[in-house]
Design an enzyme around this catalytic site. Structure first.
Site, PDB file in Angstrom:
ATOM      1  CD  GLU A  15      -4.392   1.802   3.417  1.00  0.00           C
ATOM      2  OE1 GLU A  15      -5.192   1.656   2.592  1.00  0.00           O
ATOM      3  OE2 GLU A  15      -4.048   0.702   4.427  1.00  0.00           O
ATOM      4  NE  ARG A  48      -3.692  -2.571   0.268  1.00  0.00           N
ATOM      5  CZ  ARG A  48      -3.571  -3.628  -0.149  1.00  0.00           C
ATOM      6  NH1 ARG A  48      -2.373  -3.643  -0.893  1.00  0.00           N
ATOM      7  NH2 ARG A  48      -4.228  -4.509  -0.111  1.00  0.00           N
ATOM      8  CB  SER A  99      -7.821   0.012   5.036  1.00  0.00           C
ATOM      9  OG  SER A  99      -8.539  -1.404   4.846  1.00  0.00           O
TER      10      SER A  99
END
Length: 304
Positions: free
Chosen positions: A293, A175, A225
């Site tokens: 994130e 990510r 997320s």
């Protein structure tokens, strides 16, 4: 000529312009204040023209895709939000050259017609190609970067020089990528895929869409997320701490997936931020540290 007239001079079939734009409409969270200016660009050349204009006129700007991994401030953005909708593509055998503003799901539909496979795991993810590169988007053990040959981009510091960064130069990891620094604008990507049948590709797409629908709150507004995975899964621990369903204002930790904060009742960015702080403090009690994130847009560095 005043600033508004200069900005309006950019308006054409490849560039829409909105003044005092409601950012809720450009975020999957459906949260945020107003942007002073908002441009929707439909080609990579127009995208660069608008970026250059903002730079020349000292207008703060940020390029976004679907706004699926960010939280806009309640105070909005005192500059220009540039929504990238460039969508051209070119296919040669098993190689695809695709603009950064095309949506992942539109791209998957195109690939199925050309019987090119590899990215079916990403079905139903609300992202553009550019967003998939920046965040190295992935699902079910497949990351977008697995198929990247090079990324065509420019550095914000030099918009006139196009770069082609090969896979090894993009610093892809879980990510994450070189482009998370915010120093680059992604224009186009070259991918190398593999042949399959349209039936097989569509079957996989439907399967992964089904899995996503059954494990994530896709019917609620969210930014995906909230926290990065590290040596542990934040979502798993949030669940084990019994925090599912925790509410602050209109923001709530999803009962379906503990890694998601959802906008269930006209949440503000402040609601989300306070809930994030609450979660982080619960981890701190257990001597654990987690990092967001999602990206915060419209905040000063000291207020993040």
């Amino acid at each position: 000529m005043n600033t508004k007239n200069e900005i309006l001079s950019l308006k054409n079939k490849d560039c829409e312009i909105i003044f005092n734009a409601d950012l809720k409409k450009f975020s999957t969270f459906h949260i945020g204040g107003k942007a002073k200016y908002l441009f929707i660009t439909k080609t990579t050349n127009t995208l660069l023209d608008v970026c250059s204009f903002c730079k020349t006129h000292n207008i703060m700007y940020k390029v976004i895709g679907f706004g699926s991994n960010l939280l806009f401030s309640d105070k909005g953005y005192n500059g220009a939000i540039i929504v990238n909708r460039s969508h051209s593509y070119y296919i040669r055998k098993d190689c695809v050259y695709v603009d950064s503003g095309l949506s992942i799901n539109s791209f998957l539909s195109i690939l199925s017609k050309h019987e090119l496979a590899g990215l079916e795991n990403l079905a139903s993810i609300p992202s553009t190609i550019g967003g998939a590169v920046v965040n190295n988007t992935g699902a079910f053990d497949c990351s977008f970067s697995n198929f990247v040959e090079y990324v065509e981009c420019v550095k914000i510091s030099n918009l006139n020089k196009r770069l082609k960064l090969k896979y090894d130069e993009c610093n892809f990891s879980y990510r994450n990528s070189l482009f998370k620094s915010g120093e680059y604008i992604i224009l186009r990507v070259k991918l190398k895929l593999f042949k399959s049948t349209k039936t097989e590709i569509l079957s996989k797409m439907h399967y992964y869409s089904y899995l996503k629908a059954n494990s994530q709150p896709i019917n609620n507004y969210s930014a995906g997320s909230v926290f990065k995975r590290s040596l542990f899964s934040p979502a798993k621990l949030i669940d084990e701490m019994g925090l599912k369903g925790t509410k602050i204002g209109g923001a709530m930790i999803s009962n379906k997936h503990a890694g998601f904060i959802i906008n269930y009742d006209n949440a503000t960015a402040s609601d989300v931020k306070v809930l994030i702080k609450f979660i982080k403090n619960e981890f701190k009690k257990n001597n654990l540290k987690i990092e967001e994130e999602i990206e915060f847009v419209g905040y000063s560095k000291n207020s993040k």
